[in-house]
Design a protein around this motif. Sequence first.
Motif, PDB file in Angstrom:
ATOM      1  N   LEU A  53     -27.191  44.153 -24.871  1.00 23.16           N
ATOM      2  CA  LEU A  53     -28.617  44.285 -25.180  1.00 23.16           C
ATOM      3  C   LEU A  53     -28.989  43.462 -26.411  1.00 23.16           C
ATOM      4  N   SER A  71     -29.327  39.808 -25.686  1.00 24.70           N
ATOM      5  CA  SER A  71     -30.538  39.568 -24.896  1.00 24.70           C
ATOM      6  C   SER A  71     -31.804  39.851 -25.691  1.00 24.70           C
ATOM      7  N   ARG A  72     -31.628  40.269 -26.965  1.00 22.52           N
ATOM      8  CA  ARG A  72     -32.741  40.592 -27.858  1.00 22.52           C
ATOM      9  C   ARG A  72     -33.628  41.706 -27.290  1.00 22.52           C
ATOM     10  N   GLU A  73     -33.014  42.647 -26.594  1.00 24.50           N
ATOM     11  CA  GLU A  73     -33.768  43.779 -26.049  1.00 24.50           C
ATOM     12  C   GLU A  73     -33.810  44.898 -27.085  1.00 24.50           C
ATOM     13  N   ASP A 104     -36.295  46.750 -28.188  1.00 26.42           N
ATOM     14  CA  ASP A 104     -37.054  47.965 -27.857  1.00 26.42           C
ATOM     15  C   ASP A 104     -36.147  48.981 -27.162  1.00 26.42           C
ATOM     16  N   THR A 105     -35.305  48.484 -26.247  1.00 21.41           N
ATOM     17  CA  THR A 105     -34.365  49.371 -25.560  1.00 21.41           C
ATOM     18  C   THR A 105     -33.349  49.941 -26.538  1.00 21.41           C
TER      19      THR A 105
END
Length: 236
Positions: A9, A12-14, A16-17
């Motif tokens: 994550l 992927s620079r996710e 918020d998750t």
Amino acid sequence: MDENRFWELYESREFDTLQVEFDKGLSFEFDVNRSALNASYGGADYETLYFLWRNNAKAGSPFLEKVFNKFKKGKSAQDVIEEKSITLTGEENDYEDLSSNFSVDKLTLTKVSYEHREEDKNIVDSEFILFVNFIPFIYNSKKVTPSFKFVCFSNPLLKGQIMGKGYFFSKKDSLEPSSIYLQSVHNPVDLKWIKIEKGVNFEMIDFKLFFDFEFERTDYKNQELDLTFKIDIRNP
């Protein structure tokens, strides 16, 4: 969430998750050795570092400790970015003076790149070349700019292992060493190991350098440095 999922994550620079998981009270006791410290000369992905610091990440290097300490004092990621744009101007008095406390773990990467040069029957054999650059520093009133180039003959096995599980260099590889100029001598620097991992929009380069300070009988013992650098790949 296990560590592998976290880094998936993260890469992927996710965020918020990830933040949802952090907000549940989960604690990730990780260090930040795989963070993206490679935006530009002397730069780093400070927005990402701020996110990780805010969620109790541990600094994985002296450089990161300095950045995290700035966050602790109330500075934002943008504040640190603006400080960097002011201090890294090229003037010698802007660089850190390591005359009295030099150690290779105080060096900060700015850029890493590599090339696979294919064989040209009329000119050269196939080569693997690694370029490594660090932020300059001051030593005994002089600026030192650590910039290394490592060249070795390549072959399908070497290339496959570098892009796979990693490759340990030996004398048979005829690797050309680089050097760092300290105490009026050129001290050899060798590339000992490297692994390049390809992601969807990035490459992660892990490698080990060996600094041979005893060869020229300087005041320092030999030192090794483990490094990680991320190259973001932008789609055309």
